[in-house]
Design an enzyme around this catalytic site. Structure first.
Site, PDB file in Angstrom:
ATOM      1  N   GLY A 213       0.788  -1.225   0.000  1.00 32.90           N
ATOM      2  CA  GLY A 213       0.000   0.000   0.000  1.00 32.90           C
ATOM      3  C   GLY A 213       0.822   1.277   0.000  1.00 32.90           C
ATOM      4  O   GLY A 213       0.341   2.325   0.435  1.00 32.90           O
ATOM      5  N   LYS A 214       2.037   1.219  -0.521  1.00 34.68           N
ATOM      6  CA  LYS A 214       2.875   2.417  -0.564  1.00 34.68           C
ATOM      7  C   LYS A 214       2.290   3.449  -1.525  1.00 34.68           C
ATOM      8  O   LYS A 214       2.147   4.625  -1.182  1.00 34.68           O
ATOM      9  CB  LYS A 214       4.309   2.053  -0.974  1.00 34.68           C
ATOM     10  CG  LYS A 214       4.961   1.074  -0.023  1.00 34.68           C
ATOM     11  CD  LYS A 214       6.384   0.740  -0.423  1.00 34.68           C
ATOM     12  CE  LYS A 214       6.494  -0.065  -1.691  1.00 34.68           C
ATOM     13  NZ  LYS A 214       5.896  -1.410  -1.602  1.00 34.68           N
ATOM     14  N   HIS A 350     -12.054  -4.150   1.224  1.00 37.55           N
ATOM     15  CA  HIS A 350     -12.218  -4.711  -0.114  1.00 37.55           C
ATOM     16  C   HIS A 350     -13.452  -5.590  -0.260  1.00 37.55           C
ATOM     17  O   HIS A 350     -13.714  -6.111  -1.340  1.00 37.55           O
ATOM     18  CB  HIS A 350     -10.953  -5.461  -0.530  1.00 37.55           C
ATOM     19  CG  HIS A 350      -9.808  -4.529  -0.769  1.00 37.55           C
ATOM     20  ND1 HIS A 350      -9.712  -3.749  -1.898  1.00 37.55           N
ATOM     21  CD2 HIS A 350      -8.753  -4.209  -0.008  1.00 37.55           C
ATOM     22  CE1 HIS A 350      -8.625  -3.003  -1.827  1.00 37.55           C
ATOM     23  NE2 HIS A 350      -8.022  -3.259  -0.684  1.00 37.55           N
ATOM     24  N   HIS A 429      10.604 -20.638  17.532  1.00 38.68           N
ATOM     25  CA  HIS A 429      11.932 -20.212  17.086  1.00 38.68           C
ATOM     26  C   HIS A 429      12.153 -18.731  17.429  1.00 38.68           C
ATOM     27  O   HIS A 429      13.145 -18.367  18.058  1.00 38.68           O
ATOM     28  CB  HIS A 429      12.036 -20.450  15.574  1.00 38.68           C
ATOM     29  CG  HIS A 429      13.324 -20.014  14.953  1.00 38.68           C
ATOM     30  ND1 HIS A 429      14.282 -20.893  14.531  1.00 38.68           N
ATOM     31  CD2 HIS A 429      13.818 -18.784  14.680  1.00 38.68           C
ATOM     32  CE1 HIS A 429      15.303 -20.234  14.029  1.00 38.68           C
ATOM     33  NE2 HIS A 429      15.046 -18.944  14.098  1.00 38.68           N
ATOM     34  N   GLU A 430      11.204 -17.909  17.034  1.00 35.42           N
ATOM     35  CA  GLU A 430      11.361 -16.472  17.280  1.00 35.42           C
ATOM     36  C   GLU A 430      11.307 -16.162  18.772  1.00 35.42           C
ATOM     37  O   GLU A 430      12.033 -15.300  19.264  1.00 35.42           O
ATOM     38  CB  GLU A 430      10.300 -15.671  16.530  1.00 35.42           C
ATOM     39  CG  GLU A 430      10.386 -15.768  15.009  1.00 35.42           C
ATOM     40  CD  GLU A 430      11.741 -15.351  14.448  1.00 35.42           C
ATOM     41  OE1 GLU A 430      12.404 -14.475  15.047  1.00 35.42           O
ATOM     42  OE2 GLU A 430      12.155 -15.921  13.424  1.00 35.42           O
ATOM     43  N   HIS A 433      14.755 -16.689  20.198  1.00 34.10           N
ATOM     44  CA  HIS A 433      15.634 -15.525  20.011  1.00 34.10           C
ATOM     45  C   HIS A 433      15.307 -14.460  21.045  1.00 34.10           C
ATOM     46  O   HIS A 433      16.181 -13.910  21.704  1.00 34.10           O
ATOM     47  CB  HIS A 433      15.396 -14.898  18.629  1.00 34.10           C
ATOM     48  CG  HIS A 433      15.942 -15.683  17.479  1.00 34.10           C
ATOM     49  ND1 HIS A 433      17.215 -16.186  17.454  1.00 34.10           N
ATOM     50  CD2 HIS A 433      15.384 -16.013  16.283  1.00 34.10           C
ATOM     51  CE1 HIS A 433      17.418 -16.811  16.293  1.00 34.10           C
ATOM     52  NE2 HIS A 433      16.313 -16.719  15.568  1.00 34.10           N
TER      53      HIS A 433
HETATM   54  P1  ADP Z   1       2.672  -0.915  -3.328  1.00 31.01           P
HETATM   55  O1  ADP Z   1       2.741   0.432  -3.942  1.00 31.01           O
HETATM   56  O2  ADP Z   1       3.179  -0.951  -1.915  1.00 31.01           O
HETATM   57  O3  ADP Z   1       3.279  -1.991  -4.141  1.00 31.01           O
HETATM   58  P2  ADP Z   1      -0.094  -0.515  -3.778  1.00 31.01           P
HETATM   59  O4  ADP Z   1      -0.306   0.740  -3.022  1.00 31.01           O
HETATM   60  O5  ADP Z   1       0.075  -0.369  -5.237  1.00 31.01           O
HETATM   61  O6  ADP Z   1       1.133  -1.305  -3.188  1.00 31.01           O
HETATM   62  O7  ADP Z   1      -1.268  -1.508  -3.436  1.00 31.01           O
HETATM   63  C1  ADP Z   1      -1.936  -2.217  -4.424  1.00 31.01           C
HETATM   64  C2  ADP Z   1      -3.376  -2.396  -4.052  1.00 31.01           C
HETATM   65  O8  ADP Z   1      -3.513  -3.229  -2.916  1.00 31.01           O
HETATM   66  C3  ADP Z   1      -4.067  -1.121  -3.655  1.00 31.01           C
HETATM   67  O9  ADP Z   1      -4.576  -0.461  -4.774  1.00 31.01           O
HETATM   68  C4  ADP Z   1      -5.167  -1.596  -2.739  1.00 31.01           C
HETATM   69  O10 ADP Z   1      -6.274  -2.020  -3.461  1.00 31.01           O
HETATM   70  C5  ADP Z   1      -4.546  -2.773  -2.077  1.00 31.01           C
HETATM   71  N1  ADP Z   1      -3.968  -2.413  -0.777  1.00 31.01           N
HETATM   72  C6  ADP Z   1      -2.659  -2.477  -0.453  1.00 31.01           C
HETATM   73  N2  ADP Z   1      -2.459  -2.094   0.817  1.00 31.01           N
HETATM   74  C7  ADP Z   1      -3.663  -1.770   1.311  1.00 31.01           C
HETATM   75  C8  ADP Z   1      -4.120  -1.294   2.582  1.00 31.01           C
HETATM   76  N3  ADP Z   1      -3.266  -1.082   3.597  1.00 31.01           N
HETATM   77  N4  ADP Z   1      -5.433  -1.068   2.731  1.00 31.01           N
HETATM   78  C9  ADP Z   1      -6.277  -1.289   1.721  1.00 31.01           C
HETATM   79  N5  ADP Z   1      -5.928  -1.722   0.515  1.00 31.01           N
HETATM   80  C10 ADP Z   1      -4.630  -1.978   0.290  1.00 31.01           C
HETATM   81 ZN    ZN Z   2      16.121 -17.262  13.562  1.00 26.18          ZN
END
Ligand code: ADP
Ligand code: ZN
Ligand code: MG
Length: 610
Positions: A213-214, A350, A429-430, A433
């Site tokens: 979701g970046k 979603h 395991h974790e 640690h």
């Molecule tokens: P990234 O840029 O990290 O590769 P994206 O932002 O392109 O990921 O995410 C792709 C799709 O996945 C988004 O359009 C959304 O539909 C879904 N998604 C990803 N993260 C989230 C989130 N935290 N909440 C809701 N939908 C998400």
């Molecule tokens: Zn380990």
């Protein structure tokens, strides 16, 4: 490259030879009649009949080709004849005089003139052919890009002005949301901040695996602030032609500057921002130019320009340090894979527009999908709907989600999803640690422990150095080794069998122990001598060229000492975990339940039990 060039040359030569053949037969008298004549092939011609025709003044013109002794002539009635004679006829004075006497023009075509012509034509045609072929190829791939870029790109770069994505659409990522709130405020009212002399970051870097979701979050920032959103992928700046990428960067920022305040988003920053001069292959001119252009743009923002640049990467380790310097992408925001609670929230978002049957329990689905990211979950919901629709259902049921998970997992690398047993082993395991780390006074504070798979490792324990350490005490290093080994020991204590999950831990423990013995003089038996394992040359790629400066005997001793050290650390860790096995079990249980434990939660469990 090489064979392809050869191919071009061969094609060029072929075309040229064809042309020469063609010219040879057309340059002089055209046998097929540029004149009204035609080649009389029916009547049997000899040199005698030619001479007879000459004597009776019926020949108007003749031509003797020395290269093959072909004699062609044209009769007064414009007929063309050709016979084969000896080319030595050209030196026969009787023959020449006879022609002269009867007013027959004779053209002698010497072979030299032909071969010169051949050569010239061959050369010119060859060059042209190669050029043409290259040109066609470039037009196909390059020119389109280059010409199309100003137009097509302009369209792509155009801002999303009516961007309606807000924080509502982003589930989880609470920390990241918190961090960008300040930026949103700034974008809304830049003047207010400026008057106070506030310094606002201009470059923020989102770090996290793909699909977390970046991009979505960057869009949400623009959406929340109500400003335009410009986006471009880093890979689009790395083009075949040097300079195009940089031009594209310029283009992007030029457009953004006309619409301030705004958000610029550069996806896949690592595509351009790879640190320079490392690894095989080394620098890449084009990438460097695009990178420099980004740096120039970011350094050159005027104080009245309100542009916030977001970038995203999943490889922060390979970024050029010039990019992360103050004033550039100096604010780093980590977006991890979602935990169980966050997955549930993402699923909620979603499935909003989906008609769900009452038996669908999103929490349960979240529990079944550790390691999946937002994009996967969005995909999962969609897949479930498709499956239900195909069966003409009115509502999406739990079984549809289960089928969708099965289908999705086939496309995702197997090691990401764990079954119950694997999950249990990883949790122990974790926890191993973590507990060893918490029990050794010299170790770093544990910040967080998780069993959510990431990359190649199935879980992770994050320790946070107290302060930036430059000196490592022996005790600290020994504690580190014990912590590395704690994972496997806990696995053993669980009793479900041991796994290959400890490979990385062993590697790190070994490397550390080896450095302590051979480089840092921490072994009684070997003393304080520096046994460097090998020099590595950055330009050859690390660890490719290695040299050793000591004997096999010494090597054996080093190995021995390393083993003694590691064994001692192993014993220490084992004692700790045996003594605190109840705490270990409850840590692991909690991990299975919550997948991620923060510092406070870890402390609480440990303090409660002891
Ligand atoms: P990234 O840029 O990290 O590769 P994206 O932002 O392109 O990921 O995410 C792709 C799709 O996945 C988004 O359009 C959304 O539909 C879904 N998604 C990803 N993260 C989230 C989130 N935290 N909440 C809701 N939908 C998400
Ligand atoms: Zn380990
Ligand atoms: Mg993205």
């Amino acid at each position: 490259m090489f064979p392809r060039n050869i191919m071009f040359i061969i094609i060029g030569v072929l075309i040229a030879s064809l042309a020469v053949f063609f010219i040879n037969n057309t340059v002089s008298i055209k046998e097929n009649g540029a004149t009204n004549g035609y080649l009389d092939k029916t009547s049997y011609q000899t040199i005698t009949s030619f001479l007879k025709l000459v004597e009776s003044n019926q020949v108007s013109y003749a031509e003797l080709r020395l290269s093959d002794g072909r004699l062609k002539w044209m009769s007064k009635d414009q007929r063309l004849y050709a016979i084969d004679v000896f080319s030595s006829l050209a030196g026969d004075m009787d023959f020449l005089n006879k022609l002269k006497d009867h007013g027959v023009g004779l053209k002698i075509i010497p072979p030299s003139s032909f071969s010169f012509l051949n050569l010239l034509v061959l050369f010119l045609l060859g060059v042209t052919a190669i050029y043409v072929i290259f040109f066609i190829r470039q037009t196909k791939s390059g020119l389109n890009n280059q010409i199309g870029f100003t137009k097509a790109r302009a369209k792509e770069i155009s801002a999303v002005e009516k961007n309606k994505i807000t924080f509502e659409d982003v589930a989880g990522c609470e920390k990241a949301k918190e961090e960008v709130k300040e930026v949103i405020e700034f974008l809304k009212e830049p003047e207010k901040f400026r008057k106070l002399g506030a310094k606002i970051p201009r470059g923020l870097l989102f770090i996290g695996p793909p699909g977390t979701g970046k991009t979505l979050l960057a869009k949400a920032v623009a959406g929340e602030a109500g400003v335009p959103f410009f986006s471009e992928s880093g890979s689009a700046f790395v083009e075949m032609y040097v300079g195009v990428g940089a031009a594209r960067v310029r283009d992007l920022f030029e457009k953004a500057k006309k619409k301030t305040p705004c958000v610029v988003f550069i996806d896949e920053l690592d595509a351009i921002g790879r640190h320079r001069g490392a690894g095989i292959g080394g620098g890449h001119d084009e990438r460097e130019q695009a990178l420099n252009q980004i740096l120039i743009e970011m350094d050159g923002f005027d104080s009245h320009e309100t542009i916030i640049v977001f970038a995203a990467t999943n490889r922060p380790d390979i970024l050029d340090s010039a990019l992360t310097r103050p004033g550039r992408f100096d604010r780093h925001i980590v977006i991890p894979r979602p935990n169980i609670k966050e997955r549930e929230e993402i699923l909620k978002i979603h499935t909003k527009s989906i008609i769900l049957s009452a038996n669908v329990n999103l929490a349960k689905i979240a529990k079944m999908t550790p390691g999946l990211v937002g994009a996967d979950l969005a995909n999962l919901a969609n897949e479930a709907v498709l499956i239900a629709a195909r069966m003409n259902k009115l509502k999406v049921e739990e079984s549809d989600f289960e089928a969708a998970i099965d289908r999705l997992l086939m496309g995702i690398s197997q090691n990401i999803i764990m079954n119950e047993k694997e999950k249990k082993v990883v949790a122990w395991h974790e926890a191993g640690h973590t507990l060893v780390a918490k029990s050794l006074p010299n170790a770093d504070e544990i910040n967080k422990v998780t069993i959510i798979p990431r990359g190649y490792s199935l879980g992770a324990t994050h320790s946070l150095p107290e302060d930036d350490r430059h000196l490592y005490f022996e005790d600290y290093l020994k504690a580190e080794i014990s912590i590395f080994l704690g994972g496997r020991i806990a696995e053993k204590m669980l009793g479900l069998g041991i796994t290959n999950g400890a490979r990385d831990d062993f590697k790190k423990a070994f490397e550390l122990a080896r450095k302590m013995i051979a480089e840092w003089g921490m072994s009684e038996n070997l003393g304080t001598i520096f046994y460097e394992q090998g020099k590595s040359e950055v330009f050859l790629g690390r660890d490719i060229a290695q040299t050793k400066d000591y004997s096999e005997e010494t090597a054996r001793m080093i190995d021995q000492e390393v083993k003694i050290l590691i064994d001692a650390c192993y014993k220490n860790a084992k004692e700790i975990l045996k003594r605190k096995s109840i705490i270990l079990a409850s840590l692991a249980e909690k991990l299975i339940e919550k997948e991620t434990l923060e510092k406070d939660e870890i402390n609480e469990i440990i303090n409660r039990q002891s």
